[in-house]
Design a protein around this motif. Structure first.
Motif: not given
Ligand SMILES: C[S@@+](CC[C@H](N)C(=O)[O-])C[C@H]1O[C@@H](n2cnc3c(N)ncnc32)[C@H](O)[C@@H]1O
Length: 281
Positions: A10-15, A23-30, A200-206, A240-242
């Protein structure tokens, strides 16, 4: 990496993407929760209750679910009745959290997908076209509702590579009226669509990724419905990021802004184009 290993460590992250393109959802655990659902039927049966998954999806509150249901009932536009088989059908997969709404056990997330379908019917007079695209389709819940309510012919879902596998696994659990196709942004060619949806998706990518979606998908789309949680200058955290609202106005087809109801985060709003003049939500 095998999902068994991720259970042991547990604690491993993957992107998926490099840091500046995440994106905001590419957070390592999703991504790990999505992979678990794709790799094992045991996880797939319960993926809608996975804690890491719930940080990104399937977190609509009981209260918001009640408001979506109230809106659907007050509009009386036939969506609730038309989608009742879908509502029940969709919810047998993934073991979603359900609440009692006047004696009926329903998923608030599915109620939100129905409310979006009702918005589309109002805005576009029931004519959403036959070739639909969705950016950030989650597991395909909105796609399934649109297929049932509008009998869409082609439904194109753009998402991260592992997520498109979950979409396929999910949608293949059902018998659809039309067809679906999954894409990643890089593998997709420039194309035009009758309607582009993104909640809640196009607005969450850089910004760079948003710009690529505008060029490949949004700019050529006849109609648009985008629930936005970035773009307004006073929106804390994501600015700034979006792309800003001013930048979006210069890049997208001319659009109108509607309020999100119920508003699920401060400064959220809905971008719409190609709709009937004077349509209200
Ligand atoms: C907050 S969820 C919203 C999901 C769905 N639209 C809904 O309303 O339930 C964000 C979605 O954007 C997707 N996503 C993340 N990065 C993406 C990218 N680069 N391109 C397309 N979709 C992406 C996620 O996998 C997820 O499906």
């Amino acid at each position: 990496m095998s999902y068994y290993l991720t259970k042991l460590l547990p604690g491993l992250k993957e992107y998926v993407a490099s840091a500046d393109l995440r994106s905001d959802s590419d957070n390592g655990s999703y991504l790990l929760s999505v992979r678990r659902a794709v790799a094992s039927y045991r996880h797939f049966e319960n993926f809608k209750r996975d804690k890491a998954y719930n940080k990104i999806l399937e977190h609509v509150s009981r209260e918001d679910g009640q408001i979506y249901l109230d809106v659907l009932k007050s509009r009386d536009d036939g969506i609730l009745e038309a989608a009742r088989p879908t509502l029940l059908q969709s919810d047998v997969i993934g073991n979603p959290r359900k609440y009692d709404y006047a004696g009926e056990s329903l998923s608030p997330t599915t109620l939100r997908y129905l409310k979006v379908a009702s918005d589309l019917k109002r805005l576009f007079g029931g004519q959403i076209g036959s070739k639909i695209a969705e950016i950030g389709g989650g597991y395909g819940g909105q796609a399934l509702v649109c297929d049932d309510v509008f009998k869409t012919e082609e439904y194109h879902i753009f998402d991260l590579p592992d997520v498109t596998r979950l979409v396929s696994r999910y949608l293949e659990s059902f018998l659809m009226h039309g067809s679906y196709v999954t894409h990643t942004l890089n593998a997709a060619q420039v194309d035009s669509y009758d309607l582009i949806i993104s909640n809640y998706a196009f607005s969450e990518v850089p910004k760079a990724v948003q710009s690529a979606y505008v060029r490949k998908v949004l700019a050529q789309s006849k109609r648009g419905y985008l629930t936005m949680n970035s773009g307004k200058s006073d929106h804390a955290g994501r600015e700034g990021a979006k792309l800003t609202l001013a930048e979006l106005e210069s890049m997208l087809p001319p659009f109108e802004i509607y309020d999100e109801h119920p508003v699920t985060a401060p400064h959220n709003y809905i971008i719409v184009w190609g709709h009937e003049p004077g349509a209200t939500l």
